[in-house]
Scaffold this motif. Structure first.
Motif, PDB file in Angstrom:
ATOM      1  N   UNK A  99      20.747   5.127 -24.443  1.00 23.34           N
ATOM      2  CA  UNK A  99      20.877   6.253 -25.362  1.00 23.34           C
ATOM      3  C   UNK A  99      21.029   7.573 -24.605  1.00 23.34           C
ATOM      4  N   UNK A 100      20.455   7.648 -23.422  1.00 27.83           N
ATOM      5  CA  UNK A 100      20.671   8.829 -22.584  1.00 27.83           C
ATOM      6  C   UNK A 100      22.129   8.945 -22.170  1.00 27.83           C
ATOM      7  N   UNK A 105      20.091  10.879 -29.710  1.00 23.12           N
ATOM      8  CA  UNK A 105      18.674  11.213 -29.835  1.00 23.12           C
ATOM      9  C   UNK A 105      17.817   9.970 -30.074  1.00 23.12           C
ATOM     10  N   UNK A 106      16.639   9.965 -29.455  1.00 24.80           N
ATOM     11  CA  UNK A 106      15.649   8.911 -29.701  1.00 24.80           C
ATOM     12  C   UNK A 106      14.323   9.585 -30.018  1.00 24.80           C
ATOM     13  N   UNK A 107      13.793   9.301 -31.200  1.00 20.49           N
ATOM     14  CA  UNK A 107      12.499   9.840 -31.631  1.00 20.49           C
ATOM     15  C   UNK A 107      11.481   8.714 -31.624  1.00 20.49           C
ATOM     16  N   UNK A 108      10.323   8.977 -31.054  1.00 17.77           N
ATOM     17  CA  UNK A 108       9.241   7.985 -31.002  1.00 17.77           C
ATOM     18  C   UNK A 108       8.113   8.399 -31.929  1.00 17.77           C
ATOM     19  N   UNK A 232      12.077  11.650 -27.271  1.00 15.28           N
ATOM     20  CA  UNK A 232      12.087  11.208 -25.872  1.00 15.28           C
ATOM     21  C   UNK A 232      13.490  11.248 -25.265  1.00 15.28           C
ATOM     22  N   UNK A 233      14.507  11.344 -26.126  1.00 21.60           N
ATOM     23  CA  UNK A 233      15.873  11.580 -25.644  1.00 21.60           C
ATOM     24  C   UNK A 233      16.486  12.644 -26.546  1.00 21.60           C
ATOM     25  N   UNK A 234      16.944  13.725 -25.945  1.00 26.36           N
ATOM     26  CA  UNK A 234      17.590  14.783 -26.705  1.00 26.36           C
ATOM     27  C   UNK A 234      19.061  14.436 -26.914  1.00 26.36           C
ATOM     28  N   UNK A 235      19.444  14.305 -28.152  1.00 23.16           N
ATOM     29  CA  UNK A 235      20.835  14.012 -28.449  1.00 23.16           C
ATOM     30  C   UNK A 235      21.689  15.268 -28.416  1.00 23.16           C
ATOM     31  N   UNK A 236      22.952  15.097 -28.256  1.00 21.16           N
ATOM     32  CA  UNK A 236      23.866  16.241 -28.231  1.00 21.16           C
ATOM     33  C   UNK A 236      24.580  16.355 -29.561  1.00 21.16           C
ATOM     34  N   UNK A 237      24.793  17.589 -29.986  1.00 23.08           N
ATOM     35  CA  UNK A 237      25.555  17.831 -31.200  1.00 23.08           C
ATOM     36  C   UNK A 237      27.031  17.646 -30.880  1.00 23.08           C
ATOM     37  N   UNK A 238      27.642  16.665 -31.521  1.00 21.32           N
ATOM     38  CA  UNK A 238      29.046  16.374 -31.245  1.00 21.32           C
ATOM     39  C   UNK A 238      29.928  17.060 -32.282  1.00 21.32           C
ATOM     40  N   UNK A 239      30.570  18.116 -31.835  1.00 27.01           N
ATOM     41  CA  UNK A 239      31.472  18.827 -32.720  1.00 27.01           C
ATOM     42  C   UNK A 239      32.857  18.193 -32.634  1.00 27.01           C
ATOM     43  N   UNK A 240      33.328  17.711 -33.763  1.00 28.17           N
ATOM     44  CA  UNK A 240      34.634  17.067 -33.821  1.00 28.17           C
ATOM     45  C   UNK A 240      35.657  18.076 -34.317  1.00 28.17           C
ATOM     46  N   UNK A 241      36.630  18.388 -33.484  1.00 23.75           N
ATOM     47  CA  UNK A 241      37.662  19.340 -33.870  1.00 23.75           C
ATOM     48  C   UNK A 241      38.606  18.702 -34.886  1.00 23.75           C
ATOM     49  N   UNK A 242      39.239  19.535 -35.684  1.00 25.68           N
ATOM     50  CA  UNK A 242      40.124  19.026 -36.720  1.00 25.68           C
ATOM     51  C   UNK A 242      41.303  18.287 -36.102  1.00 25.68           C
ATOM     52  N   UNK A 243      41.606  17.155 -36.690  1.00 23.11           N
ATOM     53  CA  UNK A 243      42.775  16.382 -36.274  1.00 23.11           C
ATOM     54  C   UNK A 243      43.546  15.961 -37.517  1.00 23.11           C
TER      55      UNK A 243
END
Length: 371
Positions: A99-100, A105-108, A232-243
């Motif tokens: 997941x890293x 993101x991983x929440x415990x 325990x793992x910080x996820x990234x915000x994935x911004x998807x550009x318009x296609x």
């Protein structure tokens, strides 16, 4: 791979040489809730269960979300609904690393359980892991990695401790719809293949985030079940550009092109494809054991009767066209309150236009033959 094999062998040996391994008082039981991924099977996230006992050098993640792409007739089994998922155990390091790498993101959530309940849960999990009970038939809503973990926790209590606390007034389809905001083709495909069951009220807990929220509300003997909650793992915000090619506009453009070209052969070819899709939806509904694909009213829009239009003429053509227009009317009435009406609207309007065009053309041909 070698590390995973050694870990599994150590776990197997520790259990094999002791019929009832005793956990220490410092043992921790946690639920992992993992964020969504980019692949269709990971769109809704994931749930796993962790048991950590530092005194016994034990830190295991039990995972009910494993399947094998090498399974014979994998896709046929998946469509039919008898694909076997299975339980696996892995080290927490290997689990978290995946997941890293994907920046998910991983929440415990650590559970406040008495030692005897932890022991009972540990024994039950290992009894499943080293028997045929580790296999289960995957069902999208009724049986998945989240429901299996919830059932294991509920199983150590006399009552159904974990219940859904999220909104039960919306349908399953409405609940799932936002997950596909950046994935138009997934959204279109899922909403075409899903049938009436997904338009029932979403009363069952089956999504990882629902289990996360439910655990936060559970109390045992007046005390919160969750004693600690952390990321325990910080996820990234994935911004998807318009296609353009990942939007409804590509469908609109393709259908407009068919209408602008305005050729009978193209109209009939389009309707033939729609009819073939309708046959597929009906056959899948009969073949599959997934209740989510039963009673699919998209077969009213993509009517199987459309496949015969290129091969018939005159009065019979007119009757089939009228019948399909009637089916479209029923479909519109059914769809009027559905959340995915917008993405189906281009197909609805195109089908109406082409069918009316064929009806008008058929009437002209009939008048000509009478004269």
């Amino acid at each position: 791979m070698t590390k995973k094999i050694l870990f599994f062998l150590l776990l197997f040996c520790s259990i094999s040489f002791s019929q009832n391994p005793k956990l220490s008082p410092s043992t921790e039981v946690s639920i992992f809730t993992c964020g969504r991924g980019d692949q269709l099977y990971s769109t809704f996230g994931h749930t796993a269960l962790r048991i950590k006992d530092t005194e016994n050098q034990l830190d295991v993640v039990y995972n009910y979300g494993t399947f094998d792409f090498r399974t014979e007739n994998f896709y046929l089994k998946f469509v039919k609904g008898d694909l076997q998922y299975f339980m696996t155990a892995t080290s927490v390091e290997d689990f978290v690393m995946e997941y890293q790498m994907d920046e998910r993101e991983v929440i415990e959530q650590k559970l406040n359980l008495p030692l005897e309940k932890k022991q009972q849960l540990f024994d039950n999990l290992n009894a499943n892991l080293f028997s045929t009970e580790k296999y289960y038939t995957y069902k999208f809503i009724d049986k998945n990695c989240t429901t299996m973990v919830a059932d294991k926790i509920n199983g150590i209590f006399d009552t159904k401790l974990i219940k859904k606390v999220d909104d039960k007034s919306i349908t399953y389809r409405e609940l799932l719809y936002p997950y596909f905001d950046d994935y138009f083709w997934y959204k279109l495909g899922i909403n075409i293949i899903f049938g009436a069951k997904t338009d029932a009220k979403a009363e069952k807990l089956f999504l990882p985030v629902e289990l996360l929220n439910s655990l936060d509300q559970v109390k045992v003997n007046g005390k919160p079940l969750v004693s600690e909650k952390k990321v325990i793992v910080n996820g990234s915000e994935k911004s998807v550009s318009f296609s353009f090619f990942n939007s409804i506009f590509v469908i609109i453009a393709a259908l407009l092109l068919i209408i602008v070209i305005n050729k009978r052969f193209l109209f009939l070819s389009y309707l033939f494809v729609c009819g073939f899709l309708g046959i597929f939806l009906c056959l899948v509904g009969l073949y599959s054991q997934h209740q989510e694909v039963l009673w699919n009213y998209n077969a009213l829009l993509f009517s199987p009767l459309l496949v015969i239009l290129p091969f018939i003429k005159n009065k019979f053509l007119d009757k089939i066209v009228l019948l399909n227009l009637f089916l479209l009317l029923i479909y519109i009435i059914v769809m009027i309150t559905r959340p995915y009406l917008v993405i189906m609207l281009p197909f609805i309007l195109t089908n109406i236009y082409i069918l009316l065009k064929l009806k008008k053309k058929g009437q002209k041909n009939l008048l000509t033959s009478v004269e």
